[in-house]
Design an enzyme around this catalytic site. Structure first.
Site, PDB file in Angstrom:
ATOM      1  N   SER A 106      10.865   0.174   4.512  1.00 25.62           N
ATOM      2  CA  SER A 106      10.134  -0.420   3.653  1.00 25.62           C
ATOM      3  C   SER A 106      10.184  -1.843   3.918  1.00 25.62           C
ATOM      4  O   SER A 106      11.115  -2.504   4.115  1.00 25.62           O
ATOM      5  CB  SER A 106      10.599   0.171   2.334  1.00 25.62           C
ATOM      6  OG  SER A 106       9.904  -0.393   1.136  1.00 25.62           O
ATOM      7  N   TYR A 129       3.751  -4.049   2.946  1.00 24.31           N
ATOM      8  CA  TYR A 129       3.094  -4.211   1.510  1.00 24.31           C
ATOM      9  C   TYR A 129       2.372  -5.428   1.637  1.00 24.31           C
ATOM     10  O   TYR A 129       3.278  -6.487   2.167  1.00 24.31           O
ATOM     11  CB  TYR A 129       4.114  -3.910   0.505  1.00 24.31           C
ATOM     12  CG  TYR A 129       4.193  -2.737  -0.081  1.00 24.31           C
ATOM     13  CD1 TYR A 129       3.352  -1.802  -0.545  1.00 24.31           C
ATOM     14  CD2 TYR A 129       5.664  -2.467  -0.282  1.00 24.31           C
ATOM     15  CE1 TYR A 129       3.601  -0.659  -1.246  1.00 24.31           C
ATOM     16  CE2 TYR A 129       6.034  -1.250  -0.617  1.00 24.31           C
ATOM     17  CZ  TYR A 129       5.120  -0.362  -1.123  1.00 24.31           C
ATOM     18  OH  TYR A 129       5.423   1.015  -1.714  1.00 24.31           O
ATOM     19  N   LYS A 253      -1.631   4.292   4.691  1.00 22.27           N
ATOM     20  CA  LYS A 253      -1.045   5.209   3.735  1.00 22.27           C
ATOM     21  C   LYS A 253      -1.414   5.004   2.360  1.00 22.27           C
ATOM     22  O   LYS A 253      -1.376   3.913   1.682  1.00 22.27           O
ATOM     23  CB  LYS A 253       0.721   5.092   3.802  1.00 22.27           C
ATOM     24  CG  LYS A 253       1.273   5.861   2.998  1.00 22.27           C
ATOM     25  CD  LYS A 253       2.820   5.584   3.104  1.00 22.27           C
ATOM     26  CE  LYS A 253       3.820   6.817   2.328  1.00 22.27           C
ATOM     27  NZ  LYS A 253       3.690   6.399   1.076  1.00 22.27           N
TER      28      LYS A 253
END
Length: 379
Positions: A106, A129, A253
């Site tokens: 992540s 992100y 995603k």
């Protein structure tokens, strides 16, 4: 008691972890209806039990983005995993490598991609992100690509943080002095975690974005940092921006709608992950298993379609494959097992999933997981 299932690892993690950490991974948004639907609706699917099919030789191996996977499972990106066990992302990646499945780091993990690669002996898949600082994000993409991370998982369903009541109640959101004291006392009441992670698992930073998160002093308050720094202005045009900086496979995603899936395929992504962020964003959104078949039918010949959400067993993996997925991403399953027993827990959980998958294949007469299709499903 030795854990026999993912549910057993959930309970073991609940006992070992401070509440703020357990609730963060266990909970969903609002009333957690989509979280519950992810599990209930995959559980409600019925499989055809077949007999006399010669299942003496089974294979769970599959191919994905040029990699051979021992089974169609990928460890999904989980934020703050390094707070569940000492350098948790590195431990989970090591277990995944031994099991022959990919691990996805992540953006908001505790360990860096370099630390994970060194521990596991192979670079992880990397989840992106998008933050407001595009120059910083360009540097992140360049460094992870240079490390050899083979696949980019671009998560697009978090333009703003979801409303998660558990995180408000336990102090991860809008922390007060009283909540800080409660968190400190809760940590003291979990001595195994306190010794392993709090005292010996430092540094407690968001490794990948540490330079951009210097004002973040306590990781349990990182949700407010996300709200200030994640970019809500991203659009389909940003796919081209990412593609310019990442030459390997890109997985998008967070796709739940057929229209979005078609747009993604037309823009040339290599795969999509049908996902509602584990029921942690828009409550009332469809379950992942409900959204999967029409998306797989619409774009499955153009891109690799994977699914994330509600997978709690090898039986669930086979059901997702029968509904059109090429593989499943699992998040809570490995986070719970990591929180319960570290690397050994993740390794054992993956063994459980593979054995459950093999049994499910044998009892449905499916000898090659790559051939799993809708014919396995009962009406």
């Amino acid at each position: 008691m030795k854990p026999a299932s993912v549910a057993d690892y959930r309970e073991a993690a609940r006992r070992r972890l401070p509440r703020v950490l357990f609730d963060y991974i266990d909970g969903g948004s609002y009333a957690e209806e989509t979280l519950a639907a992810n599990v209930a609706e995959i559980g409600a699917l019925k499989l055809r039990q077949r007999v006399l099919r010669d299942v003496s030789k089974l294979t769970t191996e599959t191919e994905l983005f040029g990699q051979t996977l021992a089974m169609p499972v990928v460890l999904s990106p989980v934020g703050l995993a390094g707070m569940y066990a000492r350098r948790g992302e590195a431990q989970a990646a090591t277990a995944a490598k031994a099991a022959g499945v990919p691990f996805t780091l992540s953006t908001v993990g505790v360990c860096t991609a370099a630390e994970v690669a060194q521990a596991a002996g192979t670079p992880p898949w990397f989840q992106l992100y998008m933050t407001r600082d595009r120059a910083f994000m360009a540097d992140v993409l360049a460094s992870t690509a240079a490390l050899g991370c083979p696949v980019l998982v671009f998560t697009v369903d978090l333009p703003v943080p979801g409303t998660r009541y558990r995180d408000v109640r336990n102090g991860m959101v809008a922390t007060t002095n009283a909540q800080r004291l409660s968190q400190a006392m809760d940590g003291i009441l979990h001595p195994a975690w306190l010794w392993d992670v709090h005292l010996n698992g430092r540094p407690h930073t968001l490794g990948t974005v540490a330079e951009a998160a210097k004002e973040l002093k306590r990781l349990v308050e990182f949700w407010s940092w996300i709200g200030r720094n994640f970019d809500p202005s991203i659009t389909w045009d940003d796919i081209a921006w990412v593609r310019e900086r990442w030459k390997g496979p890109i997985l998008l995603k967070g796709v739940l709608d057929v229209v979005d899936a078609r747009i993604a395929a037309d823009l040339g992504v290599d795969g999509i992950v049908v996902s509602n962020h584990g029921g942690r964003q828009l409550d009332g959104a469809p379950s992942s298993i409900h959204a999967l078949p029409p998306i797989a039918q619409a774009v499955g010949d153009k891109v690799s379609v994977l699914m994330d959400g509600g997978v709690r067993s090898g039986l669930d993996v086979l059901k997702a494959m029968a509904c059109g997925a090429k593989a499943c991403l699992i998040g809570r399953a490995w986070a719970w097992s990591l929180g319960a027993r570290g690397e050994a827990g993740v390794a054992h959980m993956l063994q459980i999933l593979r054995q459950e998958l093999r049994v499910a294949m044998a009892l449905t007469g499916c000898v090659d997981v790559k051939t799993a299709g809708p014919d396995l499903l009962a009406d």
